[in-house]
Design a protein around this motif. Sequence first.
Motif: not given
Length: 471
Positions: A152-157, A165-176
């Motif tokens: 999605w090119p508009d992510y961050g709009a 520059d965004m931090v990692d999403a921590t809402d789920a285990d990153p393995r998948g």
Amino acid sequence: MTVRLYDSRVGEVVPFTPLTDGHVGMYVCGPTVQSSPHIGHLRSALVYDLWRRWLVHRGYEVTLVRNVTDIDDKILDLAAGSGEEWWARAYRFELEFAAGYRALGILPPTYEPRATASVSEMQAIITRLVERGHAYPAADDSGDVYFDTASWPDYGALTHQRRDDMVDATDADPRGKRDPRDFALWKGTKAGEPASASWPSPWGAGRPGWHIECSAMSRRYLGAAFDIHGGGLDLRFPHHENELAQSTAAGDAFATHWLHNGLVTVDGQKMSKSLGNSIFAVDFLAAARPVVVRYFLASAHYRSTIDHHEGSLAEAEAAFERIAGFLSRARRRLVDEPVRVAAVVPDAFAAAMDDDLAVPQALAVLHETVRAGNAALDADDIAALGAAHQQVTAMVEVLGIDPLADTWSAGPEASDRAAGPLAQLVERLVAERTAARAARDFATADRVRDDLAAAGITIEDTPSGTHWSIA
């Protein structure tokens, strides 16, 4: 004048024109009912209550949706091992939030949906995202489904961030995940989680991610496009950013404007468990009359931080009492006078409220009108007094701080009376003074008045009788 608002996405104040003439659709992120509400929750709900009241005053029909997030990781974690079902815990705290809102005079929303009632709508959006290539099931067969941020090119709009520059999403285990910044749309059931917190889905049994909940509920109750999305400043990223991305990637126009309210600090510091400075709503509402708490929380501009410090409620009490005292005295003086003007807000008040809900400037107009009204009362200028009374009445009604409103259920003379023995004592002395004046014993009458004044009691003689108040 045209209502203007600060659109967080645009980054400037813009004119407000609703999608449908005469109607406003507003979605506000409500509480995640994992624990008791604090004063920040009250402030956020109050901000959108004020927006709603002003838009209604300006002639709009407002549909306000404020959701309840009644399932998420923290609710499940806190309920685990406590002996209380997660849904029972959620409902218990939902009632606490409702009680706090009600005590503060916040009007009920048009709709107040719970997340757990819209799971099928969430799954429909996720299905569209997968079909459009903007979401994918986890590769580890966990049942998780993620939003593909790279697609999605508009992510961050909304927050004007570059994806890199965004931090990692921590809402789920990153393995998948394909990328650590991808966020969860659906969470497969994990070992140890209660069966009651799981719904069947095309990707396996599980429950929704946090962000998809609001996209689904706003669409269900307001449609694919609506006028205003609001919430606390702390929700801009990642919550609101992710809402915007997933909804627009699914083909919905979503919100035209974004509003974000500032936070509440305590003695200049952010409230946090680690600092032990969080102030719960029930304690704050016990520290002063609820109408005074409302006045305090509304007194700063909604986009600014408001700081609670020792003495802040006392300052709000004094400011509110100036308004309440004037209205009480003016109504006694005008009791037998015909009303010659309509109860309308002054132009300066309206201009302030139209300008991105500038409540501090509106309160300045309110207090200046009170000052002018008191001067008219002293001069017995009935015409000027009546005009000021009507204007003040209109302003306090819009702000939800009318001291005589049934909301505060304290009785029409609450601001001028003390309860119990003090009231009985003062009433007896006032009666003695009235009798002395009738007998032309002015020395006794003056002595009683001076004794009351020394105790902080003000006496006011009016055509309708003698009245007293705590100075």
